[in-house]
Design a protein around this motif. Structure first.
Motif, short mmCIF file in Angstrom:
data_model
loop_
_atom_site.label_atom_id
_atom_site.label_comp_id
_atom_site.label_asym_id
_atom_site.label_seq_id
_atom_site.Cartn_x
_atom_site.Cartn_y
_atom_site.Cartn_z
N LEU A 600 2.70 -3.77 2.90
CA LEU A 600 2.36 -4.67 1.81
C LEU A 600 1.00 -5.31 2.04
O LEU A 600 0.58 -5.50 3.19
N PRO A 601 0.31 -5.67 0.98
CA PRO A 601 -0.98 -6.36 1.14
C PRO A 601 -0.83 -7.59 2.01
O PRO A 601 0.08 -8.41 1.82
N GLY A 602 -1.71 -7.71 2.99
CA GLY A 602 -1.67 -8.82 3.92
C GLY A 602 -0.83 -8.58 5.15
O GLY A 602 -0.87 -9.36 6.11
N SER A 603 -0.04 -7.49 5.16
CA SER A 603 0.84 -7.22 6.31
C SER A 603 0.06 -6.70 7.51
O SER A 603 0.48 -6.87 8.66
N GLY A 732 -7.47 -4.89 1.98
CA GLY A 732 -7.70 -4.25 0.70
C GLY A 732 -8.93 -3.37 0.70
O GLY A 732 -9.34 -2.86 -0.35
N MET A 733 -9.52 -3.17 1.87
CA MET A 733 -10.73 -2.36 1.99
C MET A 733 -10.37 -1.01 2.61
O MET A 733 -9.78 -0.95 3.70
N ARG A 734 -10.70 0.08 1.93
CA ARG A 734 -10.38 1.42 2.42
C ARG A 734 -11.58 1.97 3.18
O ARG A 734 -12.64 2.22 2.61
N LEU A 735 -11.42 2.14 4.48
CA LEU A 735 -12.47 2.71 5.33
C LEU A 735 -12.23 4.21 5.44
O LEU A 735 -11.18 4.64 5.90
#
Length: 745
Positions: A600-603, A732-735
């Motif tokens: 989940l976002p933030g996990s 939330g940033m996709r590297l």
């Protein structure tokens, strides 16, 4: 299951067998490859020792010595392989020792040849080719997979012979005897192995060998102490840099940048002015200085100020441009299934592009070799994963018969594929012949970095079509990368006639360059294309090979597809693993053990899985980005199914080490290029993990009765995508590029 927590065909001959070719006028008669030929053991036997074939010796005091042909570079083969034989023999582990086996075709590693040089020779000729070429190789996670069977057979044969000798003394049926803790036992009668060895060696080996049964008194599956550990702890273990010979000198070398044509000039007078300097040896592409100590040799090299004539200069920008050009150019299909064109026609697709940079081996031990030239023959001491190929290369550069070159393989301080190469052996041999003294050549750390045979860079364009239910209906991976497998084969065994003929008919595409790219999931329509890229930098085999970047591409893209489909990442994967129950179990185990929260976002949680060399692994990572914009990996959890385990402690060590190596591959261990020279010159330039930032590590070994799979490279590939997926959950940033540098794209 075991949990640890810590820090840190047939034999007939047909026309297809005899004639290999492609196209009009191309062919090679290889009838020699199917002629039977036998080889005798050359295992050295000391006083009071008795040899039992090529693998085992037993001394009169009961000491059991197992000969191992593999290079021990920390992966534990000097423990796990002897443990296989000792278990089958019924030996006392306290009386078991190990020694390096001599170079002999009997120890050829056919599987490693196939892993390192895929497609080099037809499968039907692979075994014969490996034996005839004495391809004694360590690599591709093949040691246990290749030698468990022969070592078990050797142990069973020796056990039967010992039982026959004891039974003859006791006047009983030998099949009523058994072995355990270094004794042959019949009821209350017991005889030590050492008492029977000389007699037993004359016994016949039964036609039908039987293996030991029962669970008591067994060594297999037990965490037996490592046989190489005491010598490494007390300093008695010898590495190549420990060799000392009478009148030996020490040499340092300066090689021209990538693209060098020839050595143009040196300041010889300045070098000779350095105290301790003894000899200067010039070659077309390098210059070396021999002195009475290595420090003096390095100082003389600085003073010599070599200048090189270059054909062109490689830069980071030219490497990236070469990958771009290749990715947008022609590719060769390496694997496919179904009808991908029909699946993609008129459909909305998801696309993403990924990249991976050059990676260095970064072994602790620098490149080194010691050579002695005497009476037209040369002897060398070096850490080598391919002693036969090193011997052949030295013979070739000196113009000698291979019988005039003797290789003494040494323990290696790491390697990760570095010691498959043999350039340093050729250089040391040339220097020794010229100066007529024993010489120890050691590359500086800067030379080791700059002239590495790097893990190649790669770029991938991934495309997929999702169905209405989120299932992956079609998958296309276009991967631009140097043809490293072809390059490695040409460099290491280019003089082989059979391999040379194969080069004439092979395509541009290289299976090794896209190894691991075939999706492990159940996808009906897929394709993998290789787009060969010429980057101007030599590349070679690196721990886990192309899997180190193809797993990053695949598992990052799978995570992106899960988000597009709005399906939790674990469930998305599990739904497509119906044909891979062992991998599904790893994934389920790591999710349960690690406390998976769904990404989940933030996990800050990410998950990835991979199959490699008959083994399966899933990794869950917890990661974050600090205020200094540096990635911090807080926790790694791994679940592993590597088949039947010989030594769980060694497996745990290799998985934990692979996870940390995977962190290095994800966050650093790379270099750019400027003017043909690598930017990285030392360990401090590589952003390697340190104890202070090593995450909590948890490893679960899943019990399995499947044949042993590879372990030493297994944990590397899934780490980078697991971390990348965790960073997406955290920020939330996709590297999409290795190394993972926030804001670096």
């Amino acid at each position: 299951m075991r949990r640890t927590r810590g820090m840190a065909g047939g034999n007939g001959i047909d026309r297809r067998t005899l004639l290999i070719g492609g196209g009009a006028g191309i062919g090679l008669l290889v009838a020699w490859a199917v002629w039977p030929r036998s080889y005798l053991s050359n295992l050295p036997v000391r006083d009071k020792e008795t040899a039992f074939g090529a693998w085992l010796k037993i001394a009169t005091d009961g000491r059991v010595t197992v000969a191992i042909p593999q290079c021990e570079y920390g992966q534990g083969v000097f423990t796990t392989l002897p443990q296989v034989l000792a278990d089958e023999l019924g030996a006392d582990w306290r009386m078991v020792g190990v020694e390096q086996a001599p170079l002999n075709p009997l120890y050829a590693n056919e599987l490693a040849s196939a892993e390192l040089f895929p497609g080099l020779v037809p499968e039907r000729l692979r075994r014969t080719h490996a034996v005839r070429k004495a391809l004694v190789l360590t690599g591709g996670s093949t040691s246990m997979r290749s030698f468990e069977g022969p070592l078990r057979q050797a142990g069973a044969a020796a056990r039967a012979m010992l039982c026959k000798a004891a039974a003859r003394r006791w006047g009983v049926d030998w099949q009523e005897c058994e072995t355990g803790n270094g004794f042959v036992v019949h009821g209350q009668q017991r005889l030590r192995f050492g008492e029977l060895a000389a007699e037993a060696a004359g016994e016949d080996v039964p036609v039908d060998l039987t293996f030991r049964e029962g669970e008591t008194g067994r060594l297999a599956g037990e965490p037996a102490p490592r046989l190489d550990a005491p010598g490494k702890v007390d300093g008695s273990a010898n590495f190549a840099g420990d060799i000392r010979l009478p009148n030996m000198v020490f040499a340092a070398i300066r090689q021209g940048p990538v693209g060098t044509v020839k050595l143009a000039s040196i300041d010889e007078a300045a070098a000779r002015a350095v105290p301790g300097t003894l000899h200067i040896v010039k070659n077309e592409r390098w210059v070396a200085v021999a002195a009475n100590n290595w420090w003096a040799a390095t100082q003389a090299l600085e003073a010599i100020n070599p200048r090189f004539e270059m054909a062109g200069k490689v830069h980071s920008e030219t490497i990236q441009a070469a990958l771009d050009e290749a990715l947008n150019g022609h590719g060769e299909r390496m694997a496919s299934a179904g009808n991908l064109s029909a699946t993609f026609k008129g459909a909305r697709v998801v696309t993403a592009e990924y990249r991976a940079g050059l990676a260095l081996h970064a072994a602790i031990e620098p490149v080194t070799a010691t050579a002695v030239w005497e009476d037209g023959r040369v002897r060398l001491w070096l850490p080598t994963q391919a002693p036969g190929l090193a011997r052949d290369a030295v013979a070739s550069v000196l113009g000698l018969a291979v019988a005039d070159v003797v290789i003494h393989p040494m323990l290696a301080g790491g390697s990760f594929g570095q010691n498959l190469e043999h350039l340093v052996a050729q250089q040391a041999a040339l220097i020794a012949r010229e100066i007529k003294k024993p010489v120890q050549l050691t590359w500086s750390r800067g030379e080791t970095c700059s002239h590495d045979r790097f893990r190649p860079p790669a770029a991938a364009r991934m495309t997929a079509r999702l169905g209405a239910n989120g299932a992956v209906m079609g998958w296309l991976a276009k991967i631009a990368a140097p043809a490293t497998g072809h390059e490695l084969a040409d460099r290491l065994i280019g003089g082989d006639a059979l391999a040379g003929t194969k080069r004439l008919v092979r395509g541009d595409g290289d299976r090794a360059a896209v190894a691991g790219a075939r999706p492990i999931y159940r996808i009906a329509n897929f394709a993998v294309d290789h787009h060969p890229a010429s980057i101007g930098v030599p590349t070679g085999y690196w721990r886990s090979g192309a899997h180190s970047y193809t797993a990053f591409f695949n598992e990052s893209f799978i995570d992106e597809l899960a988000h597009v489909a709005d399906i939790e990442a674990f469930s998305f994967r599990i739904a497509m693993l119906g044909g891979e129950p062992r991998l599904a179990r790893c994934l389920s185990t790591v999710a349960s053990l690690g406390g998976w929260q769904g990404g989940l976002p933030g996990s800050g949680q990410g998950i990835a899985c991979h199959a490699f060399c008959g083994s399966y692994i899933a990794v869950m990572a917890e990661a974050s980005v600090g205020g200094d914009q540096r990635v911090q990996v807080d926790r790694l959890v791994a679940a592993v199914d590597c088949g039947r385990i010989v030594n769980p402690s060694v497996v745990e060590q290799q998985i934990e080490g692979g996870l940390i190596f995977g962190i290095a591959a994800a966050l650093g261990v790379t270099t750019g290029f400027t003017g043909g020279i690598a930017d990285a010159r030392s360990f401090r330039d590589l952003d390697l993990p340190r104890l202070a930032n090593t995450p909590e590590i948890m490893v679960e070994l899943i019990a399995s009765e499947a044949d042993p799979g590879g372990v030493s490279e297994l944990a590397v590939p899934p780490v980078a995508p697991a971390i990348a997926n965790a960073l997406y959950a955290a920020t939330g940033m996709r590297l999409r590029q290795l190394p993972l540098i926030p804001g670096g794209e």
